[in-house]
Write a protein that holds these residues in place. Structure first.
Motif, short mmCIF file in Angstrom:
data_model
loop_
_atom_site.label_atom_id
_atom_site.label_comp_id
_atom_site.label_asym_id
_atom_site.label_seq_id
_atom_site.Cartn_x
_atom_site.Cartn_y
_atom_site.Cartn_z
N GLY A 44 -12.92 3.39 2.38
CA GLY A 44 -12.66 4.12 3.61
C GLY A 44 -11.71 3.49 4.60
N ALA A 45 -11.32 2.24 4.40
CA ALA A 45 -10.41 1.59 5.35
C ALA A 45 -8.95 1.92 5.07
N GLY A 46 -8.62 2.34 3.86
CA GLY A 46 -7.25 2.71 3.52
C GLY A 46 -6.35 1.57 3.12
N TYR A 47 -6.90 0.36 2.97
CA TYR A 47 -6.05 -0.79 2.65
C TYR A 47 -5.37 -0.65 1.29
N SER A 48 -6.06 -0.13 0.30
CA SER A 48 -5.43 0.04 -1.02
C SER A 48 -4.26 1.01 -0.92
N ASP A 49 -4.44 2.11 -0.18
CA ASP A 49 -3.36 3.09 -0.02
C ASP A 49 -2.15 2.46 0.68
N ILE A 50 -2.42 1.64 1.68
CA ILE A 50 -1.34 0.96 2.40
C ILE A 50 -0.61 -0.01 1.47
N GLU A 51 -1.36 -0.78 0.70
CA GLU A 51 -0.74 -1.76 -0.18
C GLU A 51 0.09 -1.09 -1.27
#
Length: 139
Positions: A47-54
């Motif tokens: 839910g934090a979106g870090y994978s999408d950002i990376e």
């Protein structure tokens, strides 16, 4: 004082060193975590979106491309046969690997750049490479 060499990912006194994007080689395979995934490759993370950002950062930097495989490993119960929520900045997986099978998902074009308007200042600050990218791109 004598100089000695250290592994590329190690800084002074053995501390981890974050490589700059321009020091990285292209990536052939990404294995990401997922809380749940459907047969279309839509995934739910924590839910934090870090994978999408990376993934967007790697894509924009030219380190991943259309031939880069994105896979997730999950328990069979985490593979859902239903529609999952998906935002413009979310990436999909190409392969779902469980203890029982490997599922190939339909291909879909990936986002080619970071959607800056979706990012909070805290999210940018939490990823040093992203903050550098924002500064150098004039965003």
């Amino acid at each position: 004082m004598a100089h000695h060499s250290a592994p590329r990912g190690v800084g002074p006194r053995g501390s981890p060193r974050r490589p700059d994007l321009d020091e990285m080689s292209p990536v052939d395979l990404i294995v990401c975590g997922s809380v749940a995934v459907n047969l279309e490759g839509v995934r739910i993370g924590k839910g934090a979106g870090y994978s999408d950002i990376e993934v967007a950062l790697l894509q924009e930097s030219g380190l991943i491309g259309p031939d880069t495989i994105i896979a997730t490993t999950v328990h069979p119960l985490q593979v859902l046969d239903e529609i999952l929520p998906e935002a413009d900045h979310d990436f999909r997986v190409d392969l779902i690997i469980t203890s029982d099978e490997t599922i190939e998902c339909p291909s879909r074009p990936r986002q080619h750049s970071i959607i800056w308007k979706h990012l909070t200042p805290d999210a940018v600050a939490a990823i040093p490479a992203l903050a550098t990218r924002k500064r150098t791109s004039g965003q």
